[in-house]
Design an enzyme around this catalytic site. Structure first.
Site, PDB file in Angstrom:
ATOM      1  N   SER A  51       0.848  -1.196   0.000  1.00 15.85           N
ATOM      2  CA  SER A  51       0.000   0.000   0.000  1.00 15.85           C
ATOM      3  C   SER A  51       0.878   1.238   0.000  1.00 15.85           C
ATOM      4  CB  SER A  51      -0.909   0.009   1.229  1.00 15.85           C
ATOM      5  OG  SER A  51      -1.460   1.310   1.378  1.00 15.85           O
ATOM      6  N   HIS A  98      -1.431  -1.339  -4.094  1.00 16.40           N
ATOM      7  CA  HIS A  98      -2.676  -0.949  -3.435  1.00 16.40           C
ATOM      8  C   HIS A  98      -2.708   0.567  -3.245  1.00 16.40           C
ATOM      9  CE1 HIS A  98      -6.171  -1.923  -0.892  1.00 16.40           C
ATOM     10  NE2 HIS A  98      -5.730  -0.994  -0.053  1.00 16.40           N
ATOM     11  N   ASP A 155      -4.905   3.652  -1.752  1.00 15.22           N
ATOM     12  CA  ASP A 155      -5.969   3.975  -0.802  1.00 15.22           C
ATOM     13  C   ASP A 155      -6.506   5.378  -1.029  1.00 15.22           C
ATOM     14  OD1 ASP A 155      -6.162   1.676   1.038  1.00 15.22           O
ATOM     15  OD2 ASP A 155      -4.052   2.125   1.423  1.00 15.22           O
ATOM     16  N   MET A 210      -9.041   8.239   0.125  1.00 18.56           N
ATOM     17  CA  MET A 210      -9.810   8.629   1.318  1.00 18.56           C
ATOM     18  C   MET A 210     -10.412  10.012   1.125  1.00 18.56           C
ATOM     19  SD  MET A 210      -7.101   7.484   4.196  1.00 18.56           S
ATOM     20  CE  MET A 210      -6.444   5.824   4.280  1.00 18.56           C
ATOM     21  N   HIS A 215      -8.579   1.118  -3.671  1.00 16.11           N
ATOM     22  CA  HIS A 215      -9.491   0.925  -2.536  1.00 16.11           C
ATOM     23  C   HIS A 215     -10.157   2.264  -2.235  1.00 16.11           C
ATOM     24  CE1 HIS A 215      -9.664  -0.039   2.102  1.00 16.11           C
ATOM     25  NE2 HIS A 215     -10.861   0.119   1.570  1.00 16.11           N
ATOM     26  N   MET A 271     -12.179   4.506  -0.160  1.00 16.57           N
ATOM     27  CA  MET A 271     -12.791   4.756   1.153  1.00 16.57           C
ATOM     28  C   MET A 271     -13.507   6.093   1.047  1.00 16.57           C
ATOM     29  SD  MET A 271      -9.637   3.434   3.470  1.00 16.57           S
ATOM     30  CE  MET A 271      -8.521   3.443   2.094  1.00 16.57           C
ATOM     31  N   MET A 291     -11.671  -6.016   5.499  1.00 17.16           N
ATOM     32  CA  MET A 291     -10.814  -5.120   6.278  1.00 17.16           C
ATOM     33  C   MET A 291     -10.467  -5.804   7.599  1.00 17.16           C
ATOM     34  SD  MET A 291     -10.173  -2.484   4.454  1.00 17.16           S
ATOM     35  CE  MET A 291      -9.159  -1.701   5.720  1.00 17.16           C
ATOM     36  N   ASP A 315      -6.658  -6.479   4.471  1.00 17.03           N
ATOM     37  CA  ASP A 315      -6.042  -5.154   4.491  1.00 17.03           C
ATOM     38  C   ASP A 315      -6.075  -4.582   5.913  1.00 17.03           C
ATOM     39  OD1 ASP A 315      -5.156  -2.583   3.944  1.00 17.03           O
ATOM     40  OD2 ASP A 315      -6.914  -1.995   2.764  1.00 17.03           O
TER      41      ASP A 315
HETATM   42  C1  DX5 Z   1      -6.182   1.521   5.874  1.00 22.75           C
HETATM   43  C2  DX5 Z   1      -5.833   1.241   4.440  1.00 22.75           C
HETATM   44  C3  DX5 Z   1      -4.728   0.300   4.293  1.00 22.75           C
HETATM   45  C4  DX5 Z   1      -3.411   0.733   4.908  1.00 22.75           C
HETATM   46  C5  DX5 Z   1      -2.843  -0.478   5.517  1.00 22.75           C
HETATM   47  O1  DX5 Z   1      -7.354   2.182   5.937  1.00 22.75           O
HETATM   48  O2  DX5 Z   1      -6.966   0.709   3.750  1.00 22.75           O
HETATM   49  O3  DX5 Z   1      -4.538  -0.129   2.947  1.00 22.75           O
HETATM   50  O4  DX5 Z   1      -2.496   1.297   3.999  1.00 22.75           O
HETATM   51  O5  DX5 Z   1      -1.780  -0.117   6.322  1.00 22.75           O
HETATM   52  P1  DX5 Z   1      -1.024  -1.131   7.287  1.00 22.75           P
HETATM   53  O6  DX5 Z   1      -0.529  -2.264   6.442  1.00 22.75           O
HETATM   54  O7  DX5 Z   1       0.065  -0.292   7.842  1.00 22.75           O
HETATM   55  O8  DX5 Z   1      -2.004  -1.587   8.332  1.00 22.75           O
HETATM   56 ZN    ZN Z   2      -6.570  -0.192   1.743  1.00 20.72          ZN
END
Ligand code: DX5
Ligand code: ZN
Length: 216
Positions: free
Chosen positions: A6, A31, A33, A35, A64, A66, A135, A173
């Site tokens: 990620s 990956h 993310d 947000m 991903h 969010m 998750m 994840d």
């Molecule tokens: C959290 C993200 C993850 C994050 C994981 O909300 O969806 O993808 O980057 O981070 P680690 O591996 O540090 O838990």
């Molecule tokens: Zn993620």
């Protein structure tokens, strides 16, 4: 097991270098993310980042989302080069429509569930997804602690693959490290996201190798 570093924990100023390191180390997915400051408290990045990353790697771009009402953005991310687009079942009242939109846009469709969301919530759409993301922390931040109670849901999904003949990937994840990844694999997960474990270390390539080794 496929590894999905990620970039949330990568060095943004030297992002290309970090991506090349995990690519060379044999990670299959990258990956990304996204947000929105509403579905989760933090803000991260948008489709422009996917577009910028697309030409520098052949890794599968695993986006991903969010974000609240993700159907507003799926076409944009598909056009930008996302291979897989994940939408949270908690983020839209129209999950079938959101997943169908992803498929129509030519990407692989993923449904995502938070740790507090039961598998029952996504049973009606399992026939149409390419990947389910379970998750293993509450989304929003890197570096959180793995929640072992999520393993039961992975097992449940793996069972459903067998009894119903589905062939989706199961991704995990959050809090994935060398000491948590094996339990995920044993429960039926086929893809593991790892952010801080890989990029907060001095040797990210070595971390990818360790994760692969731990699931052999
Ligand atoms: C959290 C993200 C993850 C994050 C994981 O909300 O969806 O993808 O980057 O981070 P680690 O591996 O540090 O838990
Ligand atoms: Zn993620």
């Amino acid at each position: 097991m496929k590894i999905a570093p990620s970039i949330l924990s990568a060095d943004y100023v030297n992002l290309q270098k970090d991506i090349e390191v995990v690519d060379k180390a044999g990670a299959e997915y990258l990956h990304i993310d996204v947000m929105d400051g509403s579905f989760v408290p933090a803000l991260s990045y948008g489709p422009g980042w996917v577009k910028a990353i697309r030409p520098i790697t052949n890794m599968v771009l695993d986006v991903h989302l969010m974000v609240q009402n993700p159907e507003r953005y799926v076409e944009l991310f598909a056009e930008s080069g996302a291979d897989i687009i994940g939408v949270h079942v908690e983020a839209t009242p129209h999950i079938h429509r959101a997943l169908q939109q992803i498929k129509n846009a030519g990407a692989k469709a993923e449904v995502v569930i938070n740790p507090g969301t039961p598998v029952e919530m996504i049973k009606p759409v399992l026939y149409m997804v390419d990947q389910v993301l379970v998750m293993t922390v509450n989304p929003g931040f890197g570096g959180q602690k793995f929640l072992p109670e999520t393993l039961k849901k992975i097992q449940q999904l793996d069972q459903l693959k067998q009894t119903e003949g589905y062939d989706f990937d199961i991704e995990v994840d959050g809090g994935v490290k060398d000491n948590t990844i094996k339990a995920c694999k044993d429960a039926g997960a086929t893809v593991a996201v790892a952010g801080s474990y890989i990029f907060d270390a001095a040797d990210p390539a070595g971390q990818v190798a360790t994760l692969k080794e731990a699931t052999k």
